[in-house]
Scaffold this motif. Structure first.
Motif, PDB file in Angstrom:
ATOM      1  N   TYR A  87     -12.012   4.386  -6.834  1.00  0.00           N
ATOM      2  CA  TYR A  87     -12.587   3.421  -6.462  1.00  0.00           C
ATOM      3  C   TYR A  87     -12.164   2.657  -5.285  1.00  0.00           C
ATOM      4  O   TYR A  87     -10.953   2.436  -5.387  1.00  0.00           O
ATOM      5  CB  TYR A  87     -12.947   2.489  -7.619  1.00  0.00           C
ATOM      6  CG  TYR A  87     -13.317   1.065  -7.332  1.00  0.00           C
ATOM      7  CD1 TYR A  87     -15.090   1.049  -7.268  1.00  0.00           C
ATOM      8  CD2 TYR A  87     -12.934  -0.218  -7.193  1.00  0.00           C
ATOM      9  CE1 TYR A  87     -15.638  -0.146  -6.920  1.00  0.00           C
ATOM     10  CE2 TYR A  87     -13.341  -1.144  -7.031  1.00  0.00           C
ATOM     11  CZ  TYR A  87     -14.885  -1.363  -6.632  1.00  0.00           C
ATOM     12  OH  TYR A  87     -15.618  -2.407  -6.438  1.00  0.00           O
ATOM     13  N   ASN A  88     -12.834   2.086  -4.449  1.00  0.00           N
ATOM     14  CA  ASN A  88     -12.162   1.204  -3.249  1.00  0.00           C
ATOM     15  C   ASN A  88     -13.133   0.023  -2.717  1.00  0.00           C
ATOM     16  O   ASN A  88     -14.629   0.433  -3.072  1.00  0.00           O
ATOM     17  CB  ASN A  88     -11.926   2.092  -2.191  1.00  0.00           C
ATOM     18  CG  ASN A  88     -13.124   2.936  -1.683  1.00  0.00           C
ATOM     19  OD1 ASN A  88     -13.612   2.547  -0.672  1.00  0.00           O
ATOM     20  ND2 ASN A  88     -12.977   4.394  -1.963  1.00  0.00           N
ATOM     21  N   GLN A  89     -12.769  -0.729  -2.137  1.00  0.00           N
ATOM     22  CA  GLN A  89     -13.641  -1.981  -2.020  1.00  0.00           C
ATOM     23  C   GLN A  89     -13.115  -2.578  -0.612  1.00  0.00           C
ATOM     24  O   GLN A  89     -12.156  -2.823  -0.504  1.00  0.00           O
ATOM     25  CB  GLN A  89     -13.838  -2.890  -3.047  1.00  0.00           C
ATOM     26  CG  GLN A  89     -14.652  -4.119  -2.916  1.00  0.00           C
ATOM     27  CD  GLN A  89     -14.492  -5.116  -4.238  1.00  0.00           C
ATOM     28  OE1 GLN A  89     -14.087  -4.655  -5.341  1.00  0.00           O
ATOM     29  NE2 GLN A  89     -14.734  -6.317  -3.937  1.00  0.00           N
ATOM     30  N   THR A 103       0.871  -1.310  -0.011  1.00  0.00           N
ATOM     31  CA  THR A 103      -0.033   0.110   0.030  1.00  0.00           C
ATOM     32  C   THR A 103       0.789   0.995   0.006  1.00  0.00           C
ATOM     33  O   THR A 103       0.503   2.459  -0.638  1.00  0.00           O
ATOM     34  CB  THR A 103      -1.070   0.098   0.988  1.00  0.00           C
ATOM     35  OG1 THR A 103      -1.787  -1.328   1.262  1.00  0.00           O
ATOM     36  CG2 THR A 103      -1.879   1.124   0.927  1.00  0.00           C
ATOM     37  N   LEU A 160      -9.997   8.736  -0.282  1.00  0.00           N
ATOM     38  CA  LEU A 160     -10.422   8.172  -1.714  1.00  0.00           C
ATOM     39  C   LEU A 160     -11.663   8.467  -2.152  1.00  0.00           C
ATOM     40  O   LEU A 160     -12.028   8.837  -3.305  1.00  0.00           O
ATOM     41  CB  LEU A 160     -10.121   6.607  -1.376  1.00  0.00           C
ATOM     42  CG  LEU A 160      -8.903   6.213  -1.042  1.00  0.00           C
ATOM     43  CD1 LEU A 160      -8.910   4.592  -1.156  1.00  0.00           C
ATOM     44  CD2 LEU A 160      -7.750   6.339  -2.180  1.00  0.00           C
ATOM     45  N   ARG A 196      -7.535   2.702   7.758  1.00  0.00           N
ATOM     46  CA  ARG A 196      -8.588   2.135   6.883  1.00  0.00           C
ATOM     47  C   ARG A 196      -9.706   3.160   6.522  1.00  0.00           C
ATOM     48  O   ARG A 196      -9.633   3.711   5.356  1.00  0.00           O
ATOM     49  CB  ARG A 196      -8.913   0.803   6.696  1.00  0.00           C
ATOM     50  CG  ARG A 196      -9.578   0.312   5.534  1.00  0.00           C
ATOM     51  CD  ARG A 196     -10.074  -1.220   5.706  1.00  0.00           C
ATOM     52  NE  ARG A 196     -11.330  -1.151   6.399  1.00  0.00           N
ATOM     53  CZ  ARG A 196     -11.771  -2.380   6.749  1.00  0.00           C
ATOM     54  NH1 ARG A 196     -11.374  -3.442   6.347  1.00  0.00           N
ATOM     55  NH2 ARG A 196     -13.031  -2.242   7.522  1.00  0.00           N
ATOM     56  N   PRO A 214      -6.965   2.789  -7.123  1.00  0.00           N
ATOM     57  CA  PRO A 214      -8.148   1.962  -6.589  1.00  0.00           C
ATOM     58  C   PRO A 214      -7.481   0.988  -5.640  1.00  0.00           C
ATOM     59  O   PRO A 214      -6.432   0.443  -5.994  1.00  0.00           O
ATOM     60  CB  PRO A 214      -8.908   1.310  -7.951  1.00  0.00           C
ATOM     61  CG  PRO A 214      -8.365   2.000  -8.997  1.00  0.00           C
ATOM     62  CD  PRO A 214      -7.252   2.667  -8.935  1.00  0.00           C
ATOM     63  N   ILE A 215      -8.220   0.678  -4.655  1.00  0.00           N
ATOM     64  CA  ILE A 215      -7.546  -0.207  -3.573  1.00  0.00           C
ATOM     65  C   ILE A 215      -8.773  -1.348  -3.406  1.00  0.00           C
ATOM     66  O   ILE A 215      -9.935  -0.981  -3.303  1.00  0.00           O
ATOM     67  CB  ILE A 215      -6.925   0.471  -2.669  1.00  0.00           C
ATOM     68  CG1 ILE A 215      -6.333  -0.701  -1.263  1.00  0.00           C
ATOM     69  CG2 ILE A 215      -7.768   1.373  -1.809  1.00  0.00           C
ATOM     70  CD1 ILE A 215      -5.466   0.024  -0.527  1.00  0.00           C
ATOM     71  N   ILE A 236     -10.339   5.501   3.149  1.00  0.00           N
ATOM     72  CA  ILE A 236     -11.426   5.439   2.485  1.00  0.00           C
ATOM     73  C   ILE A 236     -12.044   6.840   2.066  1.00  0.00           C
ATOM     74  O   ILE A 236     -12.417   7.186   1.421  1.00  0.00           O
ATOM     75  CB  ILE A 236     -12.340   4.469   3.033  1.00  0.00           C
ATOM     76  CG1 ILE A 236     -11.719   2.880   2.662  1.00  0.00           C
ATOM     77  CG2 ILE A 236     -13.744   4.826   2.315  1.00  0.00           C
ATOM     78  CD1 ILE A 236     -12.490   1.854   3.519  1.00  0.00           C
TER      79      ILE A 236
END
Length: 316
Positions: free
Chosen positions: A276-278, A172, A270, A263, A248-249, A267
């Motif tokens: 985009y993040n998931q 990361t 982001l 985290r 994106p991550i 987020i």
């Protein structure tokens, strides 16, 4: 088959130039078997994931990618037989002090079978070299792979970095420091170190954080405690570098919140930049869930679905 034979010849010629190098004594406290015995009582259903051969994947182990003063660093390649694949660099965990690239083999094989060229890489652990040397190693592996794009069947504009545990922290950080001159070194490989996607499996985003309990292992890797080296602890945290240019991550997490430190804040940034993040969670799992059934299949399916979305989005 001709191209495969050519690649094998290229690698044999590279290996033939090896000189007598010093053996580095590695910390072997973190192994797949040790992790299994650590968790088997609490999770009696677990089973170690074994390597698996796929007809559309060919493997070459121990390719030298970086020459040091007294030894070389190696990577293992797992390449789909199709052309111009997205590339995935896999960074193993082990508290920055232990672990081995072989731990990533089953995951690399599976992802490669889905249309990727995967590379499980070696990097210097903290007993040999402290931060940021391991980060430089990962970035130089990316450069080497891109510099040999045709031989490895990769598209240099579609590269993901994936890490597990401490390797996820490193991956990361690598991904959030795209084009950051502080994290670049002059090397023989002219290619960029930039990546277009990040996969984080239970790796902290911020070392100094209410959820984080990183201590002795992080202190050894970072050259001092958070009180002794606060600026280094901040610099080594991916959260420090997240901005509009972050790729994106995908986050995949165990039940242990300490590995999620930073985290939520990441987020938030982001989302602010519409990146985009998931997030996927395994609420009842060991920290090293990716090494074991029954979590492995869901893990690699989450990963390949994310990579398809972020790296293959322009394919028909």
């Amino acid at each position: 088959m001709y191209k495969i034979a050519t690649l094998c010849l290229f690698l044999m010629l590279s290996s033939s130039t090896l000189f007598a190098l010093q053996n580095i004594q590695k910390d072997t406290s973190y192994t797949v078997n040790n992790s299994y015995h650590k968790y088997i009582k609490k999770f009696p259903q677990i089973d170690i994931v074994k390597p698996q051969k796929f007809e559309n994947v060919y493997e070459i182990e121990n390719i030298p990618f970086k020459t040091l003063e007294n030894r070389r660093l190696y990577l293992d390649a797992f390449m789909n037989t199709s052309e111009n694949n997205p590339a995935v660099i896999l960074v193993h965990g082990g508290g920055w002090k232990s672990g081995d690239k072989s731990h990533m083999k089953p995951m690399a094989e599976y992802i490669a079978s889905k249309g990727y060229s995967c590379f499980a890489i070696e990097y210097r652990l903290s007993d040999e070299a402290q931060y940021p040397e391991g980060i430089y190693d990962v970035k130089e592996a990316i450069q080497f792979i891109k510099s040999n794009a045709k031989k490895f069947h990769i598209d240099t504009t579609k590269v993901a970095v994936l890490g597990t545990s401490s390797g996820a922290q490193m991956a990361t950080l690598v991904g959030t420091t795209n084009h950051n001159p502080k994290f670049e070194q002059q090397t023989e490989h002219a290619s960029s170190t930039a990546v277009q996607a990040i996969v984080n499996l239970d790796g902290v985003i911020a070392f100094i954080h209410p959820k984080s309990s990183e201590g002795k292992m992080a202190s050894w890797w970072l050259g001092g405690t958070s009180k002794e080296k606060p600026e280094i602890w901040k610099e080594a945290s991916a959260l420090t570098h997240v901005d509009k240019n972050t790729p994106p991550i995908l986050f995949i997490s165990s039940q242990y919140e300490r590995f999620q430190a930073g985290r939520e804040e990441m987020i938030h940034i982001l989302d602010k930049h519409d990146i985009y993040n998931q997030v996927e969670n395994f609420p009842d799992s060991p920290h090293t869930f990716w090494l074991f059934h029954p979590w492995f299949t869901d893990t690699v399916n989450y990963i390949t679905t994310f990579l398809d979305k972020t790296l293959k989005h322009d394919e028909k």
